[in-house]
Design an enzyme around this catalytic site. Structure first.
Site, PDB file in Angstrom:
ATOM      1  N   ASP A 407     -37.142  -4.421  64.547  1.00 50.86           N
ATOM      2  CA  ASP A 407     -38.420  -5.127  64.629  1.00 50.86           C
ATOM      3  C   ASP A 407     -38.474  -5.835  65.981  1.00 50.86           C
ATOM      4  O   ASP A 407     -37.459  -5.921  66.691  1.00 50.86           O
ATOM      5  CB  ASP A 407     -38.472  -6.138  63.470  1.00 50.86           C
ATOM      6  CG  ASP A 407     -39.801  -6.874  63.370  1.00 50.86           C
ATOM      7  OD1 ASP A 407     -40.821  -6.368  63.861  1.00 50.86           O
ATOM      8  OD2 ASP A 407     -39.804  -7.982  62.773  1.00 50.86           O
ATOM      9  N   GLU A 410     -40.946  -4.643  70.990  1.00 52.44           N
ATOM     10  CA  GLU A 410     -41.972  -4.273  72.005  1.00 52.44           C
ATOM     11  C   GLU A 410     -41.484  -4.576  73.415  1.00 52.44           C
ATOM     12  O   GLU A 410     -41.884  -3.853  74.332  1.00 52.44           O
ATOM     13  CB  GLU A 410     -43.276  -5.018  71.705  1.00 52.44           C
ATOM     14  CG  GLU A 410     -43.959  -4.554  70.417  1.00 52.44           C
ATOM     15  CD  GLU A 410     -43.243  -4.997  69.153  1.00 52.44           C
ATOM     16  OE1 GLU A 410     -42.570  -6.030  69.218  1.00 52.44           O
ATOM     17  OE2 GLU A 410     -43.321  -4.303  68.136  1.00 52.44           O
ATOM     18  N   ASP A 484     -47.776  -5.317  61.157  1.00 49.98           N
ATOM     19  CA  ASP A 484     -48.312  -6.365  60.273  1.00 49.98           C
ATOM     20  C   ASP A 484     -49.766  -6.155  59.871  1.00 49.98           C
ATOM     21  O   ASP A 484     -50.672  -6.798  60.375  1.00 49.98           O
ATOM     22  CB  ASP A 484     -48.155  -7.723  60.957  1.00 49.98           C
ATOM     23  CG  ASP A 484     -46.692  -8.068  61.176  1.00 49.98           C
ATOM     24  OD1 ASP A 484     -45.834  -7.441  60.517  1.00 49.98           O
ATOM     25  OD2 ASP A 484     -46.406  -8.946  62.003  1.00 49.98           O
TER      26      ASP A 484
HETATM   27  O1  MIG Z   1     -42.917 -12.157  63.729  1.00 50.91           O
HETATM   28  O2  MIG Z   1     -38.946 -10.351  60.434  1.00 50.91           O
HETATM   29  O3  MIG Z   1     -43.637  -6.843  61.522  1.00 50.91           O
HETATM   30  O4  MIG Z   1     -42.393  -6.713  59.026  1.00 50.91           O
HETATM   31  O5  MIG Z   1     -41.243  -9.058  58.046  1.00 50.91           O
HETATM   32  C1  MIG Z   1     -42.556 -11.745  62.459  1.00 50.91           C
HETATM   33  C2  MIG Z   1     -40.103 -10.958  59.965  1.00 50.91           C
HETATM   34  C3  MIG Z   1     -41.334 -10.871  62.545  1.00 50.91           C
HETATM   35  C4  MIG Z   1     -42.587  -8.926  61.949  1.00 50.91           C
HETATM   36  C5  MIG Z   1     -42.531  -7.642  61.203  1.00 50.91           C
HETATM   37  C6  MIG Z   1     -42.463  -7.916  59.729  1.00 50.91           C
HETATM   38  C7  MIG Z   1     -41.261  -8.764  59.428  1.00 50.91           C
HETATM   39  C8  MIG Z   1     -41.316 -10.077  60.232  1.00 50.91           C
HETATM   40  N1  MIG Z   1     -41.417  -9.744  61.652  1.00 50.91           N
END
Ligand code: MIG
Length: 782
Positions: A407, A410, A484
């Protein structure tokens, strides 16, 4: 601001100013053949044209110097030497392969590509390639009135992208994804044009911020980048399937996923402790709801330090993982790129000591704020660093982990620009390059590091990787979830074209958060979304902190029963899924497909957003709005059968279809077949009753299909340990004949035969199996 957009080259603008803004590359001065292709010296720039396949040509223009053919992060093949016929005429140079003709007009340089003796694929008229002082580059091509555009990776909005303008800049977008929210997490600068039933593709391999404008001009579309070279591939198709085969030939294909990864995943931000995870797993088994994977979101870590567990919340992760594994459940932990700046944390210490973090040119480590507070970011552009990061996953694989969730890659950073400073200088394996140029590949390279690391550690087992961010080629390493979304019906609706366009961008294994991530879900939405999820390549229920829990049982028995039914259905369909995924890994075709992929000459399918196909013969027409129990369904040509109730529908028409809350409209094309195997238990998942349901056609029809199977989790299939049956079903008015055309591989499945069940046989029709007459329920021995 207008200056920064392609408004700057609006045909209506004063041409004198326009000329100052984008400078045409000018006339061809010299042209020669060299080992890599054809090189053109133009007045202002150099251009190279080279071939990868008789149907694939690459065009590269460097506005500042020599053309660099070797800086792709995404392309897995080299140019190929093949017979090319060259013809030089006074005004044009023609380069012909067996399939296509590239015509280069010399004054000024303009390129057109045709099929040999056939249709125009792409054409440039007044404008072609151009550049600006500030480093921007642009390509303009003729837009035909009959063009429809698809792909572009992960974009909101409808299936057909004609009339849209998109940017590629990997972005963490928590704000609601609506039709104008762009860019999102993935950058896949590839699109497919469908024009009068024939398709071609363009892949613009440029990792800077790029813009595709299929909107602003009546007669042309453009793609441009903030910097770098013009570097694009034209893939001649001519079918949508061939375009995808050609695109994935260039950027690589998805490795065959483990079967368990195709099952149902349960996630939540976050299941916060060992007790909670154990209780969750137990509940699934008690409620008889199949589940293959439980995801651990950021709370499992010690202070959000990657490669750690919080000792109080998760005292014995190894035991937890082993116990869950005994129940038939795998654990997938989240791993973000940010490494907490903490002098007492070994990962940070090692990263600093070995010089593994992204830095400024002046040598300071780039520090950004993420979950873990002030953090450093591995420089994945450097092979050595990828290796280090991959190796670190021993921490997880030693505990029995076979899959990881990436996650924030980017990379997302909590600041105004939402990402790393674009001035950061990546090492890039000896070719230092700014983050501005490499931003869009950070997630891809993190994926490579993670996938390769896990693969090395898993002793022949297939790793699973889920990623939020990526670039063209991400399919080689990871499954993509669409970030999200929210628990809105609109987001369920939007997920269909989004996942279909990801599939059309080479990413066959993708899906949204089922039930919706942010916002509170509701029982009806969760049910309808689970029905769709059961037929979406990646099937994971995930929800955000602070929202209602949305596990299958949260809204009472009535809803739970329906959700269970569809999760089980996912498993009953597993042989079908697995075969389709095998094909996707071999040919690059999506599993979940827009209808036009199968019916490219049927215009009614060109922007059909609320129906999709699974493979080439199953059509899903879900209910996507509250309180709706009837909907219009478009049936392409041919006969169709409702999979559950057997009702028949004539194609080439719209029919009204009824579906109560517990019903998902599923239709099978007549004359084709689907494979099923009942769900047994969470531990065993599939049973031994492999069944092929054949939907008899009374009209002449020939259908070829395949059954693929193997152990479901190792790479032994690469050495022949698999089962592949090629089958042919021939229907006529008096018979349905099934024949095994070919059997390949040495894998012995737990089933001895395939049970054949012929549905919808007419009075006069009989069944023939491998040449011998038989009943409508029979078997094929393996
Ligand atoms: O800024 O890890 O898209 O699936 O649960 C939030 C916490 C960070 C974003 C992800 C989401 C995840 C969440 N993450």
């Amino acid at each position: 601001m207008l200056e920064d957009t392609s408004f700057a080259i609006h045909p209506g603008n004063n041409t004198a100013t326009e000329a100052i803004r984008f400078c045409d590359i000018g006339n061809v001065i010299e042209f020669k053949r060299n080992s890599q292709g054809y090189s053109f010296r133009c007045e202002k720039v150099h251009v190279v044209v080279c071939f990868y396949h008789p149907s694939i040509v690459r065009i590269v223009m460097n506005p500042t110097g020599k053309v660099d053919l070797n800086d792709s992060k995404s392309v897995v093949v080299e140019p190929k030497n093949m017979p090319i016929t060259e013809k030089e005429m006074s005004d044009t140079i023609l380069l012909q392969t067996e399939e296509l003709e590239v015509a280069i007009r010399k004054q000024p340089f303009r390129v057109s590509i045709h099929e040999i003796n056939g249709r125009v694929i792409v054409r440039e008229k007044e404008r072609g390639m151009a550049f600006r002082e500030n480093g921007e580059v642009i390509v303009c091509k003729e837009k035909f009135t009959t063009d429809h555009y698809y792909g572009f990776g992960e974009k909101s909005g409808f299936l057909d992208k004609r009339g849209e303008k998109y940017e590629m800049w990997n972005s963490d977008v928590y704000a609601p994804h609506n039709p104008e929210t762009d860019p999102l997490y993935q950058s896949i600068p590839f699109f497919m044009t469908l024009r009068q039933g024939k398709a071609h593709g363009i892949f613009f391999d440029n990792t800077f911020r790029t813009t595709f404008d299929m909107k602003s001009y009546n007669n042309m579309y453009t793609f441009r980048a903030e910097g770098g070279q013009v570097d694009y591939y034209v893939m001649a198709g001519p079918t949508p399937k061939e375009v995808l085969e050609q695109y994935t030939f260039i950027t690589g294909r998805m490795p065959l996923p483990a079967k368990w990864a195709l099952g149902y995943h349960q996630s939540r931000y976050s299941y916060e402790s060992e007790e909670e995870v154990r209780a969750l797993a137990k509940k699934f088994v008690e409620q008889d709801i199949p589940v293959d994977v439980i995801h651990l979101d950021i709370h499992y870590m010690n202070g959000y330090r990657v490669f750690t567990f919080d000792k109080n919340r998760f005292p014995d992760p190894k035991k937890l993982i082993a116990d869950l594994r005994d129940m038939g459940i795998r654990v997938v932990p989240i791993v973000d790129p940010g490494v907490k700046k903490d002098p007492e944390y070994t990962i940070y210490q090692e990263g600093v000591r070995d010089d593994n973090f992204c830095k400024y040119l002046e040598d300071d480590i780039y520090i950004g704020e993420v979950w873990s507070g002030k953090s450093a970011f591995p420089d994945f552009t450097e092979e050595r660093v990828r290796k280090w990061w991959g190796d670190k996953h021993v921490f997880y694989s030693d505990m029995g982990v076979e899959g990881v969730w990436n996650d924030m890659n980017e990379p997302a950073v909590f600041n105004e620009t939402k990402t790393m400073d674009t001035a950061v200088m990546h090492r890039n394996d000896g070719n230092p390059t700014t983050h501005r140029a490499l931003h869009n590949v950070y997630g891809l390279l993190m994926g490579e590091a993670t996938y390769e690391g896990l693969k090395e550690q898993l002793n022949g087992k297939r790793p699973f990787l889920l990623t939020r961010s990526g670039y063209a080629g991400v399919q080689r390493y990871a499954t993509v979830w669409t970030g999200d979304n929210r628990s809105f019906w609109e987001h369920l609706q939007m997920s269909l074209p989004m996942v279909m366009n990801l599939g059309l961008s080479g990413v066959a294994f993708a899906g949204p958060d089922v039930g919706g991530f942010a916002h509170d879900t509701n029982p009806e939405l969760l049910v309808r979304w689970t029905q769709v999820g059961a037929f979406t390549p990646f099937f994971r229920n995930h929800s955000a902190i602070g929202t209602l829990y949305q596990e299958p049982w949260q809204f009472g028995e009535e809803y739970e029963d329906i959700i269970r039914k569809y999760i089980k259905m996912r498993y009953e369909w597993m042989p079908q899924w697995y075969t389709l995924f095998r094909q996707a890994s071999e040919r690059g075709l999506p599993v979940m497909r827009p209808l036009f992929m199968e019916y490219p000459t049927d215009e009614k399918t060109y922007n059909l957003n609320d129906q999709f196909m699974v493979g080439d013969n199953v059509m899903i027409a879900p209910i996507l709005a509250p309180a709706v129990t009837d909907r219009a369904v478009y049936f392409p040509e041919g006969g169709w059968v409702d999979f559950i109730v057997g009702k028949e529908f004539e194609g080439g028409k719209v029919h009204l279809v009824h579906a109560e809350l517990d019903q998902l409209p599923i239709f099978i094309k007549k004359g084709t077949a689907v494979l099923q195997n009942p769900y047994i238990s969470n531990k065993e998942k599939q049973g031994t009753d492999m069944t092929m349901h054949i939907f008899a056609s009374q009209k002449d029809a020939t259908y070829t299909c395949m059954l693929y199977d193997d152990d479901g989790e190792t790479f032994a299939f690469e050495n022949g340990t698999y089962l592949k049956l090629d089958l042919e079903i021939i229907s006529t008015k008096d018979q349905v004949a099934v024949e095994v055309k070919r059997k390949e591989g040495t894998y012995q499945p737990s089933y001895q035969d395939i049970k054949v069940n012929v549905i919808g046989l007419s009075e006069g029709q009989h069944v023939i199996i491998n040449g011998a007459k038989s009943g409508k329920q029979t078997t094929i021995n393996l």
